[in-house]
Design an enzyme around this catalytic site. Structure first.
Site, PDB file in Angstrom:
ATOM      1  N   CYS A 167       0.732  -0.922   0.017  1.00  0.00           N
ATOM      2  CA  CYS A 167       0.162  -0.122   0.286  1.00  0.00           C
ATOM      3  C   CYS A 167       1.148   1.352  -0.106  1.00  0.00           C
ATOM      4  O   CYS A 167       0.444   2.484  -0.789  1.00  0.00           O
ATOM      5  CB  CYS A 167      -0.988   0.120   1.386  1.00  0.00           C
TER       6      CYS A 167
HETATM    7  C1  BEZ Z   1       0.696  -4.730   1.497  1.00  0.00           C
HETATM    8  O1  BEZ Z   1       0.320  -3.384   1.457  1.00  0.00           O
HETATM    9  O2  BEZ Z   1       2.061  -4.781   1.874  1.00  0.00           O
HETATM   10  C2  BEZ Z   1      -0.236  -6.028   2.022  1.00  0.00           C
HETATM   11  C3  BEZ Z   1      -1.429  -5.207   3.124  1.00  0.00           C
HETATM   12  C4  BEZ Z   1      -2.268  -6.637   3.714  1.00  0.00           C
HETATM   13  C5  BEZ Z   1      -2.020  -8.183   3.430  1.00  0.00           C
HETATM   14  C6  BEZ Z   1      -0.649  -7.960   3.024  1.00  0.00           C
HETATM   15  C7  BEZ Z   1       0.132  -7.131   1.860  1.00  0.00           C
END
Ligand code: BEZ
Length: 211
Positions: free
Chosen positions: A45
């Site tokens: 994200c």
């Molecule tokens: C991420 O944004 O890295 C992420 C968020 C939730 C689960 C896996 C990755």
């Protein structure tokens, strides 16, 4: 039922990093992109928000307002924003909705319980100036989205909203486009007086119309 193409984009009011937002009023007569994130302080994200911040001038050029969303609190968002600037080299320059009660996530069907019943998936909704849904994309939490592709689709949506054309696979700005099959040759002559290339009677290629 999940939101489908052509449906009205639900309106909402929410807190965001840019202050309270009334979604439809905020979009005004612009196009919109609403995209969700599973969680604050997560690696994928963080890269996505930095990338969209870097591409903001490209969205502006196309008259598109971008709104992110994550189901964490405003305080949490405010802490995370510093990390985005520090690690991605671009400060957040669009509102990030704080959807801690999942009101918007539920309205848009961004939670897919068989993937996770607490986090949103990576949804993208492109919304037209008529406030109708023009595109939906759903990615899993583990895969970051390609926002150049989102811009490419917006280019296609804006072109095909204006002209009786469709865009072929992998089309990019400036590439040949397809005369829509619903337009017969007689009517096509009026709209495309310089002619076209008939590959098959149903596959007629023309240069991309100007503006
Ligand atoms: C991420 O944004 O890295 C992420 C968020 C939730 C689960 C896996 C990755």
């Amino acid at each position: 039922m999940a939101l489908q193409l052509g449906d009205d984009a639900p309106d909402f009011t929410a807190e965001s990093t840019d202050g309270p937002i009334k979604f439809h009023e905020y979009l005004g007569s612009s196009w919109g992109v609403l995209f969700s994130h599973p969680k604050d302080f997560t690696p994928v994200c963080t890269t996505e928000l930095g990338r969209v911040a870097a591409l903001k001038p490209e969205f502006d050029k196309r008259n598109v307002k971008v709104v992110g969303l994550s189901v964490d609190s405003l305080d949490s968002h405010k802490g995370w924003v510093g990390d985005i600037k520090e690690t991605q080299g671009h400060a957040l320059n669009f509102p990030l909705v704080a959807d801690h009660d999942k009101k918007v996530a539920n309205l848009y069907g961004m939670i897919h319980p068989n993937a996770s019943d607490t986090f949103t998936v990576r949804s993208v909704f492109v919304i037209g100036p008529d406030k109708k849904i023009k595109l939906t994309l759903t990615y899993p939490a583990s895969t970051g989205r390609n926002f150049d592709e989102v811009l490419r689709v917006i280019d296609s949506l804006q072109l095909t909203a204006k002209h009786k054309v469709a865009t072929p696979s992998d089309w990019k700005q400036g590439g040949d486009v397809i005369i829509v099959p619903s337009l017969n040759d007689a009517d096509a002559k009026g709209l495309f007086p310089d002619g076209w290339k008939t590959v098959k009677p149903y596959l007629r290629l023309v240069p991309q119309p100007k503006s």
